[in-house]
Design a protein around this motif. Sequence first.
Motif, PDB file in Angstrom:
ATOM      1  N   ASP A  44       4.783  -4.901  -8.898  1.00  0.00           N
ATOM      2  CA  ASP A  44       3.898  -3.945  -8.127  1.00  0.00           C
ATOM      3  C   ASP A  44       2.947  -4.932  -7.402  1.00  0.00           C
ATOM      4  O   ASP A  44       2.206  -4.650  -6.387  1.00  0.00           O
ATOM      5  CB  ASP A  44       3.229  -2.986  -8.862  1.00  0.00           C
ATOM      6  CG  ASP A  44       3.965  -2.065  -9.754  1.00  0.00           C
ATOM      7  OD1 ASP A  44       4.917  -1.519  -8.892  1.00  0.00           O
ATOM      8  OD2 ASP A  44       3.797  -2.196 -10.929  1.00  0.00           O
ATOM      9  N   THR A  69       0.856  -1.091  -0.105  1.00  0.00           N
ATOM     10  CA  THR A  69      -0.120  -0.101   0.067  1.00  0.00           C
ATOM     11  C   THR A  69       0.987   1.321   0.044  1.00  0.00           C
ATOM     12  O   THR A  69       0.264   2.450  -0.207  1.00  0.00           O
ATOM     13  CB  THR A  69      -0.852  -0.049   1.383  1.00  0.00           C
ATOM     14  OG1 THR A  69      -0.167  -0.075   2.287  1.00  0.00           O
ATOM     15  CG2 THR A  69      -1.952  -1.367   1.265  1.00  0.00           C
ATOM     16  N   GLU A  70       1.959   1.296   0.501  1.00  0.00           N
ATOM     17  CA  GLU A  70       3.099   2.174   0.335  1.00  0.00           C
ATOM     18  C   GLU A  70       3.593   2.673  -0.930  1.00  0.00           C
ATOM     19  O   GLU A  70       3.968   3.852  -1.231  1.00  0.00           O
ATOM     20  CB  GLU A  70       4.314   2.042   1.420  1.00  0.00           C
ATOM     21  CG  GLU A  70       3.611   2.175   2.690  1.00  0.00           C
ATOM     22  CD  GLU A  70       4.838   1.516   3.837  1.00  0.00           C
ATOM     23  OE1 GLU A  70       6.167   1.415   3.251  1.00  0.00           O
ATOM     24  OE2 GLU A  70       4.504   1.774   4.942  1.00  0.00           O
ATOM     25  N   THR A  71       3.712   1.748  -1.914  1.00  0.00           N
ATOM     26  CA  THR A  71       4.040   1.816  -3.092  1.00  0.00           C
ATOM     27  C   THR A  71       3.012   1.965  -4.294  1.00  0.00           C
ATOM     28  O   THR A  71       3.489   2.261  -5.376  1.00  0.00           O
ATOM     29  CB  THR A  71       5.125   0.796  -3.518  1.00  0.00           C
ATOM     30  OG1 THR A  71       4.804  -0.354  -3.236  1.00  0.00           O
ATOM     31  CG2 THR A  71       6.346   1.122  -2.721  1.00  0.00           C
ATOM     32  N   LYS A  83      -0.752   3.126  -4.760  1.00  0.00           N
ATOM     33  CA  LYS A  83      -1.661   3.732  -3.845  1.00  0.00           C
ATOM     34  C   LYS A  83      -3.249   3.372  -4.506  1.00  0.00           C
ATOM     35  O   LYS A  83      -4.111   3.526  -3.669  1.00  0.00           O
ATOM     36  CB  LYS A  83      -1.480   5.330  -4.200  1.00  0.00           C
ATOM     37  CG  LYS A  83       0.080   5.657  -3.561  1.00  0.00           C
ATOM     38  CD  LYS A  83      -0.032   5.668  -2.161  1.00  0.00           C
ATOM     39  CE  LYS A  83       1.454   6.202  -1.374  1.00  0.00           C
ATOM     40  NZ  LYS A  83       1.460   5.915  -0.066  1.00  0.00           N
ATOM     41  N   THR A  84      -3.212   3.206  -5.859  1.00  0.00           N
ATOM     42  CA  THR A  84      -4.414   2.959  -6.384  1.00  0.00           C
ATOM     43  C   THR A  84      -4.501   1.753  -7.184  1.00  0.00           C
ATOM     44  O   THR A  84      -4.231   1.519  -8.527  1.00  0.00           O
ATOM     45  CB  THR A  84      -4.977   4.016  -7.321  1.00  0.00           C
ATOM     46  OG1 THR A  84      -3.856   4.180  -8.258  1.00  0.00           O
ATOM     47  CG2 THR A  84      -4.919   5.404  -6.623  1.00  0.00           C
ATOM     48  N   ASN A 130       1.320  -2.649   5.777  1.00  0.00           N
ATOM     49  CA  ASN A 130       1.288  -2.232   4.403  1.00  0.00           C
ATOM     50  C   ASN A 130       1.248  -3.151   3.396  1.00  0.00           C
ATOM     51  O   ASN A 130       1.676  -2.875   2.311  1.00  0.00           O
ATOM     52  CB  ASN A 130       2.713  -1.220   4.112  1.00  0.00           C
ATOM     53  CG  ASN A 130       3.895  -2.335   4.486  1.00  0.00           C
ATOM     54  OD1 ASN A 130       3.927  -2.918   5.276  1.00  0.00           O
ATOM     55  ND2 ASN A 130       4.785  -2.133   3.619  1.00  0.00           N
TER      56      ASN A 130
END
Length: 337
Positions: free
Chosen positions: A219, A140-142, A144-145, A239
């Motif tokens: 990702d 979730t830190e790298t 975002k959507t 995260n």
Amino acid sequence: MLKYIFILWSAIGLMSLPATAQDKPELVIYTYDSFASEWGPGPAIKAEFEKTCNCIVTFIGLDSSVGILGRIQLEGATSKADIALGLDTSLTAIASETGLFADHQSNLKGKLALPDDVGFWDDRKFVPVDWGYFAFVYNTETLKTPPRSFAELIDPAKDIRIVIQDPRTATPGLGLMLWVNAVYGDKAPEIWAKLAPKIVTVTKGWWDSYSMFLEGEADMVLSYSTSPAYHLIAEGKTNFAAAAFSDGHYAQVEVAGVLKSSTKPALARLFLQKLLEPQMQSLLPTTNWMYPAAKEANIPEGFGGLIEPARAFLFSPEEVQRNRDAWTKAWVNGLSR
């Protein structure tokens, strides 16, 4: 506990305890390597069963669930395995057709807690061990959507790199293939072609791809909706998350079965019975990071925040058997375009 000791002694004809470990019967279980590893459920399950069985449990870790079935097919009636643990319902029809598995003879009525999509469990060869949903996991830190559907995942405008597994060697990869076919049917080959530019690589097993993801080479990684629970409970990290797809998610039920060639069938069936008892089932959420298959099991608090698919898919073992070759060919052709 006394009941199990009595059943075991009666079944294997032991009139007195062996004097040494070498005299004890050895129960050999083929499974996948992470199940047998020191951080997997294997060591704790071995210790728990050996408390009451007066036997030695030996887990043999193979490279994947598909590899377990391949090894058993290759060895046939000469296999030294008593039990195969870690196949899933996408492989059970093929496994049953080999004629190498015996009836489990367990009474499972009222004991299971499987997804509603599974329905009544009537497989006479295999007992369920645990279950989960396939999902794409991200940091979730790298990211975002994250995409919330396959349509968003294959969107050329979204620069997302993913790693997946080969459906010919890994059950998660097979699960993704079934997931896409469940959602898109005859249009699945088009989805593979559109997904191809997003794929960093296709790995033979789950751990290879998950390692690449953790090292920042992608990702998202094809894994399980329960994978973030590992990071939360074992590492204290918040995260990692699984992307909830509006299309729905594909379920996986892992199973275990007794080999007909086992020279210790009563001991093997006793192991399957014990495997579904609360003490062993409660080990699975924090070692195999899956939901337990039995009702009477503890699920840790960290599982409460995981995604709950609004819709789930699960083909019958027979449907998978009928279509697996054609769907695999479409997967290969689609990714090769």
